[in-house]
Design a protein around this motif. Structure first.
Motif, PDB file in Angstrom:
ATOM      1  N   ARG A 139      -0.074 -36.186  23.820  1.00 57.90           N
ATOM      2  CA  ARG A 139      -0.610 -35.676  25.073  1.00 57.90           C
ATOM      3  C   ARG A 139       0.395 -35.946  26.185  1.00 57.90           C
ATOM      4  NH1 ARG A 139      -6.165 -38.359  24.858  1.00 57.90           N
ATOM      5  NH2 ARG A 139      -6.596 -37.008  26.642  1.00 57.90           N
ATOM      6  N   LEU A 140       0.388 -35.075  27.179  1.00 58.13           N
ATOM      7  CA  LEU A 140       1.322 -35.203  28.297  1.00 58.13           C
ATOM      8  C   LEU A 140       0.654 -34.662  29.551  1.00 58.13           C
ATOM      9  CD1 LEU A 140       4.245 -35.923  29.214  1.00 58.13           C
ATOM     10  CD2 LEU A 140       4.845 -33.530  28.758  1.00 58.13           C
ATOM     11  N   LEU A 141       0.514 -35.503  30.567  1.00 54.55           N
ATOM     12  CA  LEU A 141      -0.085 -35.097  31.835  1.00 54.55           C
ATOM     13  C   LEU A 141       0.984 -34.480  32.728  1.00 54.55           C
ATOM     14  CD1 LEU A 141      -2.661 -35.135  33.619  1.00 54.55           C
ATOM     15  CD2 LEU A 141      -1.815 -37.302  34.560  1.00 54.55           C
ATOM     16  N   GLN A 142       0.671 -33.307  33.301  1.00 48.42           N
ATOM     17  CA  GLN A 142       1.571 -32.612  34.219  1.00 48.42           C
ATOM     18  C   GLN A 142       0.904 -32.538  35.594  1.00 48.42           C
ATOM     19  OE1 GLN A 142       5.017 -30.904  32.904  1.00 48.42           O
ATOM     20  NE2 GLN A 142       4.355 -32.996  32.551  1.00 48.42           N
ATOM     21  N   PRO A 143       1.236 -33.481  36.474  1.00 48.54           N
ATOM     22  CA  PRO A 143       0.564 -33.551  37.781  1.00 48.54           C
ATOM     23  C   PRO A 143       0.830 -32.315  38.633  1.00 48.54           C
ATOM     24  CG  PRO A 143       1.718 -35.603  37.277  1.00 48.54           C
ATOM     25  CD  PRO A 143       2.175 -34.592  36.276  1.00 48.54           C
ATOM     26  N   GLY A 144      -0.223 -31.851  39.302  1.00 46.37           N
ATOM     27  CA  GLY A 144      -0.092 -30.812  40.318  1.00 46.37           C
ATOM     28  C   GLY A 144       0.015 -29.385  39.837  1.00 46.37           C
ATOM     29  N   LEU A 145       0.049 -29.143  38.532  1.00 46.43           N
ATOM     30  CA  LEU A 145       0.282 -27.778  38.060  1.00 46.43           C
ATOM     31  C   LEU A 145      -0.900 -26.845  38.308  1.00 46.43           C
ATOM     32  CD1 LEU A 145       2.329 -27.827  34.729  1.00 46.43           C
ATOM     33  CD2 LEU A 145       3.090 -27.568  37.088  1.00 46.43           C
ATOM     34  N   MET A 146      -2.088 -27.387  38.585  1.00 44.21           N
ATOM     35  CA  MET A 146      -3.233 -26.529  38.889  1.00 44.21           C
ATOM     36  C   MET A 146      -3.568 -26.534  40.377  1.00 44.21           C
ATOM     37  SD  MET A 146      -3.896 -25.022  36.124  1.00 44.21           S
ATOM     38  CE  MET A 146      -5.370 -24.135  36.603  1.00 44.21           C
ATOM     39  N   THR A 147      -2.600 -26.875  41.211  1.00 45.03           N
ATOM     40  CA  THR A 147      -2.807 -26.866  42.658  1.00 45.03           C
ATOM     41  C   THR A 147      -2.314 -25.545  43.228  1.00 45.03           C
ATOM     42  OG1 THR A 147      -2.585 -29.272  42.820  1.00 45.03           O
ATOM     43  CG2 THR A 147      -2.198 -27.997  44.827  1.00 45.03           C
ATOM     44  N   ASP A 148      -3.161 -24.872  43.992  1.00 44.81           N
ATOM     45  CA  ASP A 148      -2.754 -23.626  44.636  1.00 44.81           C
ATOM     46  C   ASP A 148      -3.358 -23.546  46.030  1.00 44.81           C
ATOM     47  OD1 ASP A 148      -5.407 -22.915  44.251  1.00 44.81           O
ATOM     48  OD2 ASP A 148      -5.004 -21.352  42.777  1.00 44.81           O
ATOM     49  N   ASP A 149      -3.007 -22.471  46.746  1.00 45.25           N
ATOM     50  CA  ASP A 149      -3.485 -22.293  48.115  1.00 45.25           C
ATOM     51  C   ASP A 149      -3.498 -20.795  48.386  1.00 45.25           C
ATOM     52  OD1 ASP A 149      -4.235 -22.555  50.743  1.00 45.25           O
ATOM     53  OD2 ASP A 149      -2.792 -24.103  51.232  1.00 45.25           O
ATOM     54  N   MET A 150      -2.694 -20.336  49.346  1.00 43.87           N
ATOM     55  CA  MET A 150      -2.626 -18.909  49.623  1.00 43.87           C
ATOM     56  C   MET A 150      -2.044 -18.139  48.432  1.00 43.87           C
ATOM     57  SD  MET A 150      -3.974 -18.408  52.535  1.00 43.87           S
ATOM     58  CE  MET A 150      -3.430 -16.735  52.878  1.00 43.87           C
ATOM     59  N   ILE A 151      -1.074 -18.748  47.752  1.00 43.42           N
ATOM     60  CA  ILE A 151      -0.562 -18.182  46.505  1.00 43.42           C
ATOM     61  C   ILE A 151      -1.394 -18.788  45.385  1.00 43.42           C
ATOM     62  CG2 ILE A 151       1.439 -17.957  44.987  1.00 43.42           C
ATOM     63  CD1 ILE A 151       3.216 -18.202  47.445  1.00 43.42           C
ATOM     64  N   VAL A 152      -2.204 -17.963  44.723  1.00 44.75           N
ATOM     65  CA  VAL A 152      -3.218 -18.477  43.809  1.00 44.75           C
ATOM     66  C   VAL A 152      -2.757 -18.384  42.359  1.00 44.75           C
ATOM     67  CG1 VAL A 152      -5.076 -17.866  45.386  1.00 44.75           C
ATOM     68  CG2 VAL A 152      -4.401 -16.249  43.615  1.00 44.75           C
ATOM     69  N   ILE A 153      -3.272 -19.284  41.544  1.00 42.17           N
ATOM     70  CA  ILE A 153      -3.011 -19.254  40.109  1.00 42.17           C
ATOM     71  C   ILE A 153      -3.881 -18.168  39.487  1.00 42.17           C
ATOM     72  CG2 ILE A 153      -3.195 -20.539  37.952  1.00 42.17           C
ATOM     73  CD1 ILE A 153      -2.716 -23.090  39.622  1.00 42.17           C
ATOM     74  N   GLU A 154      -3.231 -17.233  38.799  1.00 44.52           N
ATOM     75  CA  GLU A 154      -3.936 -16.116  38.182  1.00 44.52           C
ATOM     76  C   GLU A 154      -4.123 -16.290  36.680  1.00 44.52           C
ATOM     77  OE1 GLU A 154      -5.076 -12.672  39.342  1.00 44.52           O
ATOM     78  OE2 GLU A 154      -5.515 -14.289  40.755  1.00 44.52           O
ATOM     79  N   LYS A 155      -3.174 -16.944  36.023  1.00 44.73           N
ATOM     80  CA  LYS A 155      -3.238 -17.019  34.563  1.00 44.73           C
ATOM     81  C   LYS A 155      -2.426 -18.206  34.070  1.00 44.73           C
ATOM     82  CE  LYS A 155      -2.768 -13.148  32.306  1.00 44.73           C
ATOM     83  NZ  LYS A 155      -2.147 -11.957  31.658  1.00 44.73           N
ATOM     84  N   VAL A 156      -2.938 -18.861  33.030  1.00 44.15           N
ATOM     85  CA  VAL A 156      -2.213 -19.911  32.319  1.00 44.15           C
ATOM     86  C   VAL A 156      -2.229 -19.539  30.847  1.00 44.15           C
ATOM     87  CG1 VAL A 156      -2.142 -22.358  31.698  1.00 44.15           C
ATOM     88  CG2 VAL A 156      -2.883 -21.680  33.997  1.00 44.15           C
ATOM     89  N   GLU A 157      -1.069 -19.561  30.193  1.00 46.97           N
ATOM     90  CA  GLU A 157      -1.020 -19.207  28.781  1.00 46.97           C
ATOM     91  C   GLU A 157       0.145 -19.898  28.094  1.00 46.97           C
ATOM     92  OE1 GLU A 157      -0.701 -14.993  28.610  1.00 46.97           O
ATOM     93  OE2 GLU A 157       1.177 -14.920  29.703  1.00 46.97           O
ATOM     94  N   PHE A 158       0.002 -20.055  26.777  1.00 44.21           N
ATOM     95  CA  PHE A 158       1.073 -20.626  25.979  1.00 44.21           C
ATOM     96  C   PHE A 158       2.049 -19.534  25.553  1.00 44.21           C
ATOM     97  CE2 PHE A 158      -2.028 -24.091  25.162  1.00 44.21           C
ATOM     98  CZ  PHE A 158      -1.215 -25.161  25.517  1.00 44.21           C
ATOM     99  N   ASP A 159       3.304 -19.929  25.422  1.00 41.78           N
ATOM    100  CA  ASP A 159       4.365 -19.073  24.899  1.00 41.78           C
ATOM    101  C   ASP A 159       4.888 -19.769  23.644  1.00 41.78           C
ATOM    102  OD1 ASP A 159       6.756 -17.839  24.268  1.00 41.78           O
ATOM    103  OD2 ASP A 159       7.545 -17.835  26.307  1.00 41.78           O
ATOM    104  N   THR A 160       4.614 -19.183  22.479  1.00 43.52           N
ATOM    105  CA  THR A 160       5.000 -19.822  21.222  1.00 43.52           C
ATOM    106  C   THR A 160       6.123 -19.051  20.536  1.00 43.52           C
ATOM    107  OG1 THR A 160       3.172 -18.688  20.093  1.00 43.52           O
ATOM    108  CG2 THR A 160       2.780 -20.958  20.839  1.00 43.52           C
ATOM    109  N   GLY A 161       7.081 -18.554  21.343  1.00 41.75           N
ATOM    110  CA  GLY A 161       8.285 -17.973  20.769  1.00 41.75           C
ATOM    111  C   GLY A 161       9.037 -19.010  19.945  1.00 41.75           C
ATOM    112  N   ARG A 162      10.020 -18.560  19.176  1.00 42.91           N
ATOM    113  CA  ARG A 162      10.725 -19.453  18.250  1.00 42.91           C
ATOM    114  C   ARG A 162      11.776 -20.274  19.000  1.00 42.91           C
ATOM    115  NH1 ARG A 162      10.149 -18.900  12.917  1.00 42.91           N
ATOM    116  NH2 ARG A 162      12.284 -19.598  12.539  1.00 42.91           N
ATOM    117  N   TYR A 163      11.306 -21.286  19.699  1.00 45.70           N
ATOM    118  CA  TYR A 163      12.193 -22.174  20.445  1.00 45.70           C
ATOM    119  C   TYR A 163      12.646 -23.315  19.530  1.00 45.70           C
ATOM    120  CZ  TYR A 163      10.482 -19.796  24.642  1.00 45.70           C
ATOM    121  OH  TYR A 163      10.157 -18.860  25.591  1.00 45.70           O
TER     122      TYR A 163
END
Length: 268
Positions: A110-134
């Motif tokens: 597990r890994l906590l990422q502080p502040g990534l769900m903070t928004d204001d006038m510019i709003v968060i529209e979508k969160v998704e995983f990218d599972t390309g072959r990295y």
């Protein structure tokens, strides 16, 4: 495969579908969480909320889950931890990333990422995983987390999709690429026609070259501009500029991949 394009700019939506029993996931990961009466959300002390299931119209503040193709026995889970919210599109919160055993629901990393769900006038529209072959190294795989932001304005529209990469190595989950803009659109307009607009898209590929044991990552940015204006009959006409292509090489420095200044997320 080295040199192959890694990530589509419009990856398949990784929503609650892969979560299965989302409530059971939350209870396993957060044993002290209190479940709401309707069973759709949980509360952590003192006032952090976790939403296990949400109507699509209320995304992206519910759990996001995706089976990891590089490790099919593992489930990737992004848990928005919302501290507070109000009706003015202001949210304050974090994201905790979980790597979960699909059979037992045990949290492996597990890994906590502080502040990534903070928004204001510019709003968060979508969160998704990218599972390309990295495949960053022979024994190191990574996955991406994409966050789409938007500001809805007739005269100053703005959208941006940001990518972060997380590597699983030595039984630990680490952030290795922080805040790369992979898609964007914006500009200024008089509200009827005349204005200036710009857009960009970035594709990634793994390079055979490596530094500090991790392969370099090549980022190719393709950008366009448009200067619409009314013609002599008052009809709005597009006046696109010449497309521009730029290539960047990101080299692992032993801790992270430094992001080129031109592709950095705002505020980083």
């Amino acid at each position: 495969m080295l040199g192959a394009a890694l990530a589509s700019l419009s990856p398949a939506r990784a929503g609650a579908g892969d979560c299965g029993d989302a409530a059971a996931l939350v209870q396993q990961a957060y044993p002290k969480a209190r479940r709401s009466a309707d069973g759709t959300s949980f509360t952590l002390e003192p006032h952090t909320s976790i939403t296990s299931t949400l109507p699509e119209s209320e995304a992206p503040f519910g759990l996001v889950c995706k089976i990891w193709p590089a490790h099919v026995d593992l489930l990737l889970v992004a848990v928005p931890l919302i501290d507070r919210a109000n009706g003015d599109h202001l949210h304050v919160g974090d994201i905790e990333l979980l790597v979960v055993d699909r059979n037992t629901l045990r949290v492996r990393q597990r890994l906590l990422q502080p502040g990534l769900m903070t928004d204001d006038m510019i709003v968060i529209e979508k969160v998704e995983f990218d599972t390309g072959r990295y495949a960053l190294a022979p024994d190191v795989s990574a996955f991406g987390l994409r966050i789409e932001m938007a500001h809805f304005s007739l005269t100053a529209p703005f959208t941006e999709t940001d990518l972060r990469l997380y590597a699983l190595a030595d039984d630990a989950l680490r952030l290795v690429l922080d805040g790369l803009v992979v898609a964007g659109h914006g500009g200024d307009s008089d509200g009827s026609c005349a204005g200036y607009f710009h857009s960009s898209q970035v594709s990634l590929a793994i390079s055979p070259a490596s530094h500090h044991g991790y392969h370099d990552i090549t980022a190719v940015e393709r950008s366009n501009i448009d200067n619409p204006s009314p013609d002599q009959n008052g009809e709005c006409q597009s006046h696109p500029g010449k497309p521009v292509k730029r290539t960047y090489r990101m080299r692992y420095d032993g801790s992270r991949y430094p992001v080129p200044a031109a592709l950095k997320v705002m505020g980083l």
